[in-house]
Design an enzyme around this catalytic site. Structure first.
Site, PDB file in Angstrom:
ATOM      1  N   ASP A  33      36.886 -54.703 -26.500  1.00  0.00           N
ATOM      2  CA  ASP A  33      35.997 -55.263 -26.335  1.00  0.00           C
ATOM      3  C   ASP A  33      35.415 -55.330 -25.147  1.00  0.00           C
ATOM      4  O   ASP A  33      35.561 -55.829 -24.550  1.00  0.00           O
ATOM      5  CB  ASP A  33      35.850 -56.613 -27.433  1.00  0.00           C
ATOM      6  CG  ASP A  33      36.087 -56.752 -28.703  1.00  0.00           C
ATOM      7  OD1 ASP A  33      36.602 -56.136 -29.355  1.00  0.00           O
ATOM      8  OD2 ASP A  33      35.534 -57.771 -29.439  1.00  0.00           O
ATOM      9  N   ASP A 153      32.086 -59.126 -41.360  1.00  0.00           N
ATOM     10  CA  ASP A 153      32.155 -61.001 -40.818  1.00  0.00           C
ATOM     11  C   ASP A 153      31.504 -61.844 -40.990  1.00  0.00           C
ATOM     12  O   ASP A 153      30.728 -61.892 -41.331  1.00  0.00           O
ATOM     13  CB  ASP A 153      31.291 -60.868 -39.310  1.00  0.00           C
ATOM     14  CG  ASP A 153      31.874 -58.901 -38.694  1.00  0.00           C
ATOM     15  OD1 ASP A 153      33.395 -58.577 -39.429  1.00  0.00           O
ATOM     16  OD2 ASP A 153      30.756 -58.724 -38.034  1.00  0.00           O
TER      17      ASP A 153
HETATM   18  O1  LIG Z   1      33.946 -58.298 -32.229  1.00  0.00           O
HETATM   19  C1  LIG Z   1      33.843 -59.595 -31.723  1.00  0.00           C
HETATM   20  O2  LIG Z   1      34.591 -60.411 -31.195  1.00  0.00           O
HETATM   21  C2  LIG Z   1      31.966 -60.045 -32.209  1.00  0.00           C
HETATM   22  C3  LIG Z   1      31.232 -61.033 -31.249  1.00  0.00           C
HETATM   23  C4  LIG Z   1      30.269 -61.074 -31.752  1.00  0.00           C
HETATM   24  C5  LIG Z   1      29.560 -60.129 -32.271  1.00  0.00           C
HETATM   25  C6  LIG Z   1      30.146 -59.132 -33.428  1.00  0.00           C
HETATM   26  C7  LIG Z   1      31.724 -58.907 -32.254  1.00  0.00           C
HETATM   27  N1  LIG Z   1      32.199 -57.721 -33.117  1.00  0.00           N
HETATM   28  C8  LIG Z   1      31.682 -56.822 -33.558  1.00  0.00           C
HETATM   29  O3  LIG Z   1      30.363 -55.602 -33.870  1.00  0.00           O
HETATM   30  C9  LIG Z   1      29.932 -55.536 -34.780  1.00  0.00           C
HETATM   31  C10 LIG Z   1      29.047 -55.593 -35.096  1.00  0.00           C
HETATM   32  O4  LIG Z   1      28.217 -55.282 -34.682  1.00  0.00           O
HETATM   33  P1  LIG Z   1      26.385 -54.859 -35.355  1.00  0.00           P
HETATM   34  O5  LIG Z   1      25.634 -55.775 -35.876  1.00  0.00           O
HETATM   35  O6  LIG Z   1      26.781 -53.146 -35.947  1.00  0.00           O
HETATM   36  O7  LIG Z   1      25.253 -54.393 -34.276  1.00  0.00           O
HETATM   37  C11 LIG Z   1      31.147 -55.915 -35.715  1.00  0.00           C
HETATM   38  O8  LIG Z   1      31.884 -54.285 -36.376  1.00  0.00           O
HETATM   39  C12 LIG Z   1      31.901 -56.799 -34.887  1.00  0.00           C
HETATM   40  O9  LIG Z   1      33.348 -55.350 -34.795  1.00  0.00           O
END
Ligand SMILES: O=C(O)c1ccccc1N[C@@H]1O[C@H](COP(=O)(O)O)[C@@H](O)[C@H]1O
Length: 264
Positions: A33, A153
């Site tokens: 990340d 999530d």
């Molecule tokens: O992975 C994390 O720790 C995380 C923390 C906070 C927000 C998102 C996080 N992870 C990843 O973000 C994508 C979603 O991104 P979007 O909403 O499509 O812009 C999701 O797949 C998580 O893997």
């Protein structure tokens, strides 16, 4: 070993089309990340909770050296809507040649999706867009098939969007919609476990696996090799893989050790 069909109530045709491969073991996806160009881990996705683990490229090369088949790469700044790490992501992808990349964070429209796919990643995860823009999500699922996964999530059974800062609907309602759309794969994250090293939410995974024939990737909370053993038991139910983050960075075990117990 062949898996018994889950639930004799399943229509036969559907079962034949979606038979799970029970001999494949658990695919492991070490996570990178990225915030502000650095590899980080957050606790429960909370902005500002990050621990910095250095250069993303170094992490990628380390995972590749240890035999990674996949890397789960997240642009956290894009997920939080406060910028992006595109150049460093391209660098990671080019250095980790031969490793499949699953890319997520900020993929929310045609432009960001095309940009993500052009980098040569094996697949992308949609998060927010799949919750806020169902029609667009259905159209790209239909267009790109296996190249699109959806990240589910959740806190409890409430989905989280926009950097996990906003509630975005009921897991089961959204899952039914995505099933209708033909979503190829789900990445299920228990946000309350993510970055805590408290163990994965096995019960949540069982429930999701009970409601889809599509492969599922588990994310959040893995702390030990025993957790991987427990997740492996879900492979006959359709669990395909597991994302590992903090446990690897903190040295709870190495990726090579994890691959040994994954059955891959
Ligand atoms: O992975 C994390 O720790 C995380 C923390 C906070 C927000 C998102 C996080 N992870 C990843 O973000 C994508 C979603 O991104 P979007 O909403 O499509 O812009 C999701 O797949 C998580 O893997």
């Amino acid at each position: 070993m062949r898996r018994e069909p889950r639930g004799s109530q399943l229509p036969k045709k559907r079962w034949i089309m979606n038979e799970f491969n029970t001999t494949a073991g658990l695919t492991l996806l070490p996570a990178i990340d990225i915030v502000d160009g650095k590899a980080v881990r957050l606790t429960r996705g909370e902005a500002g909770s990050e621990t910095n683990y250095g250069e993303p490229v170094d992490a990628a090369l380390d995972w590749a050296r240890q035999g990674a088949e996949w890397i789960h790469l997240v642009d956290l700044d894009a997920a939080f809507g406060r910028g992006d790490n595109r150049s460093i992501i391209r660098k990671v992808i080019s250095k980790a040649r031969g490793v499949n990349i699953e890319l997520s964070g900020g993929i929310r429209d045609d432009a960001s999706l095309e940009q993500a796919l052009e980098t040569g990643v094996a697949r992308v995860n949609l998060g927010t867009a799949a919750l806020e823009n169902p029609e667009w999500a259905a159209s790209v699922i239909a267009q790109y098939g296996e190249a699109i996964a959806v990240g589910l999530d959740v806190r409890g059974t409430t989905l989280a969007a926009r950097g996990w800062t906003q509630d975005a609907g009921d897991l089961w309602t959204v899952l039914d919609r995505l099933e209708e759309a033909g979503c190829a794969r789900y990445v299920v994250t228990d946000v309350t476990k993510d970055g805590t090293m408290q163990g994965p939410n096995i019960e949540l995974l069982r429930q999701v696996l009970g409601r889809t024939e599509r492969p599922v990737v588990a994310s959040g909370g893995i702390s030990s090799l025993d957790d991987l053993v427990a997740l492996r038991e879900l492979v006959p139910l359709g669990l395909e893989g597991a994302i590992i983050g903090k446990a690897l960075y903190n040295g709870a075990f190495t990726l090579a050790e994890a691959l040994d117990v994954s059955g891959r």
